[in-house]
Design an enzyme around this catalytic site. Structure first.
Site, short mmCIF file in Angstrom:
data_model
loop_
_atom_site.label_atom_id
_atom_site.label_comp_id
_atom_site.label_asym_id
_atom_site.label_seq_id
_atom_site.Cartn_x
_atom_site.Cartn_y
_atom_site.Cartn_z
N GLU A 121 5.63 -3.36 1.64
CA GLU A 121 5.64 -3.18 -0.01
C GLU A 121 4.91 -1.86 -0.41
OE1 GLU A 121 5.53 -1.97 -3.57
OE2 GLU A 121 4.18 -3.73 -3.74
N CYS A 177 2.57 0.79 -8.20
CA CYS A 177 3.44 1.06 -7.53
C CYS A 177 4.77 1.49 -8.39
CB CYS A 177 3.81 0.53 -6.25
SG CYS A 177 3.98 -1.30 -6.54
N GLY A 228 0.86 -1.10 0.17
CA GLY A 228 0.14 -0.10 0.17
C GLY A 228 0.90 1.22 -0.11
N SER A 229 0.31 2.37 0.64
CA SER A 229 0.80 3.66 0.42
C SER A 229 1.94 3.82 1.65
CB SER A 229 -0.07 4.49 0.82
OG SER A 229 -0.36 4.73 2.18
N ALA A 230 3.03 4.51 1.09
CA ALA A 230 4.15 4.84 1.98
C ALA A 230 3.47 5.67 3.50
CB ALA A 230 5.08 5.93 1.41
N ALA A 231 2.46 6.48 3.38
CA ALA A 231 1.90 6.94 4.49
C ALA A 231 1.45 5.92 5.37
CB ALA A 231 0.87 8.02 4.16
N ALA A 232 0.69 4.90 5.05
CA ALA A 232 0.36 3.81 5.73
C ALA A 232 1.59 2.96 6.34
CB ALA A 232 -0.50 2.62 5.06
N GLY A 233 2.62 2.83 5.46
CA GLY A 233 3.75 2.07 6.00
C GLY A 233 4.56 2.76 7.07
#
Length: 485
Positions: free
Chosen positions: A244, A279, A221-226
């Site tokens: 990822e 992505c 998913g998103s970098a923010a969620a990561g």
């Protein structure tokens, strides 16, 4: 079509609010059911925990047999499954058919990767032997994305099950049907009760899942969620994270001006495939600030204007479908309108189609500072530079590090690019989206946490156990130094 939760080998209704998915091309309903409550999620994790010891102890050959039956079922059901994925995501049938083929192919690749990377090795020692084995972690939570709602979570689930882990899977709230179909296939293949569990819902359901006693979180998913997950699990080092995330991926074109149309084809496939919702899509095109760069841009614009845009079942097969929703398209257009630079192709809607459809956009941002963010849409930023060293610097000017590409006829430039670029997937004269299940897939920086998926998924689905073994008690008294007489 409606569905629900799959917990401890049984389908049941969720106790939460209603959830539905729609065809982004038409707005028609595709799936509806109730979401999982925290109590439902707790039941799913408890079922996975209960099933884990027997599944991990089950002979590897039996786990493989179940997964190979799963593969056969995916092949048998490929046509209706591909159509269902197209209805829920809006992707063209040619793309969802390829997704189903990748899902089926993942099984044999995972078996090979397991044996190569996490199998058993043995070495003779003076006292007996040294043996390296690998053990399953336990309960893995898998959070799936909407862009490849079958292939990407499948890439976590198959190697996890092969290793002996059990799974609680929450698909994206945009694509619940895709997740349901995958679990139906695993059930039909004979996965024992509790080994695979399905919970449906949005952020609240995901939050309830990660708050449980899990052993791993496998997320795309998103970098923010990561970033959120890294912080959330900072005090839980026992939970393995495989993240990822996104990318702000560069594509450099240098000394390839003898074939602008061929170059444009690689650019378009890098930037606009899956309507820019990969992505690994190229977000930034870097070209020489001269006539050759201008020719490349001109050829790219001409090819982008020829792309067929339409619904997944349109008579004239499309290259691009809609974004996942009208909301996503509206947000993308707002970002595009706020992006500085000269618009070459506007990220506009498509006449006669729904509000989730967008034309490909191209904007020249030469000499300007732009936000270092991933836009999940068909928008390509162009930057003209005066030297290859400047192109490399521009390519690396990002906190992300997922994919990067060079289009060039000069092998010396490729050698330099390969040694300098900071990304986990680095391609030469191929689209930035080029990847294979027989290779690792993952990135650096904000694009991941150094646990690549695809072929290397085996690494995070099991942990190594080193054993030094003697078959009988051996007198080692003589080995103790400094004993009193």
């Amino acid at each position: 079509m409606s569905g629900g939760l799959f917990i401890d080998g049984k389908w049941r209704a969720g106790q939460g609010a209603g959830l539905s998915s729609t065809d982004p091309a038409t707005g028609e309903d595709v799936w509806s059911a109730a979401t999982a409550t925290p109590a439902d999620v707790a039941d799913a994790v408890a079922a996975a925990r209960k099933a884990f010891p027997a599944w991990a102890d089950r002979p590897r050959e039996e786990r493989i047999a179940i997964l190979r039956r799963y593969k056969d079922i995916l092949v048998e059901r490929a046509a209706p499954y591909a159509e269902a994925l197209s209805r829920e995501t809006g992707k063209a049938l040619w793309e969802t058919r390829a997704e189903l083929a990748s899902m089926a192919g993942k099984v044999d690749l995972s078996i090979r990767a397991y044996d190569e990377r996490t199998g058993v090795t043995e070495n003779a020692m003076p006292f007996g032997r040294a043996v390296l084995r690998h053990r399953a972690h336990g309960v893995m939570a898998v959070l799936g994305p909407f862009n490849f709602p079958g292939h990407l979570p499948n890439g976590h689930i198959v190697p996890a099950l092969l290793a002996g882990d059990t799974v609680v899977f929450k698909p994206s709230e945009e694509t619940p049907l895709a997740g349901q179909l995958m679990v139906e296939a695993l059930e039909a293949a004979g996965a024992p009760a509790g080994v695979v569990n399905l919970v449906q819902g949005g952020r609240e359901t995901g939050q309830a899942l990660i708050a449980q006693d899990i052993d791993g979180l496998l997320f795309t998913g998103s970098a923010a969620a990561g970033t959120y997950f890294r912080r959330y699990f900072a005090d839980r080092p026992d939970v393995i994270l495989a993240l990822e995330l996104g990318g702000n991926n560069p594509l450099v074109v240098w000394n390839a001006d003898d074939a602008p149309e061929a170059v444009a084809a690689l650019i378009v496939q890098s930037a606009f495939i899956t309507t820019g919702q990969r992505c690994s899509c190229a977000r930034r095109l870097i070209v020489p600030d001269d006539a050759s760069g201008a020719a490349i841009i001109e050829a790219t614009v001409a090819l982008a204007e020829r792309l067929v845009i339409g619904a997944w079942n349109a008579e004239n097969e499309p290259f691009m479908g809609p974004l996942i929703s009208g909301r996503a398209a509206k947000a993308a257009r707002e970002v595009a309108s706020a992006t500085p630079g000269k618009t070459i192709l506007a990220l506009d809607g498509v006449a006669g189609l729904g509000d989730a459809f967008l034309k490909p956009g191209i904007v020249d941002v030469t000499g300007l500072e732009t936000p270092d963010e991933e836009l999940f849409a068909p928008l390509l930023q162009v930057r003209r530079v005066s030297s290859f060293d400047e192109a490399l610097a521009a390519a690396n000017a990002t906190r992300y590090g997922l994919s990067a590409g060079l289009i060039s006829n000069e092998s010396e430039l490729w050698d330099k690019f390969l040694s300098r670029i900071r990304a986990g997937v680095v391609n030469w004269n191929r689209p930035t989206t080029g990847a294979a299940g027989s290779m690792p897939f993952g990135g650096l920086g904000a694009s991941g946490n150094h646990r690549p998926s695809a072929y290397y998924a085996a690494d995070y689905c099991a942990y190594p156990v080193a054993s030094f073994e003697a078959s009988m008690v051996v007198d080692t008294l003589k080995d103790i130094k400094g004993l009193k007489a």
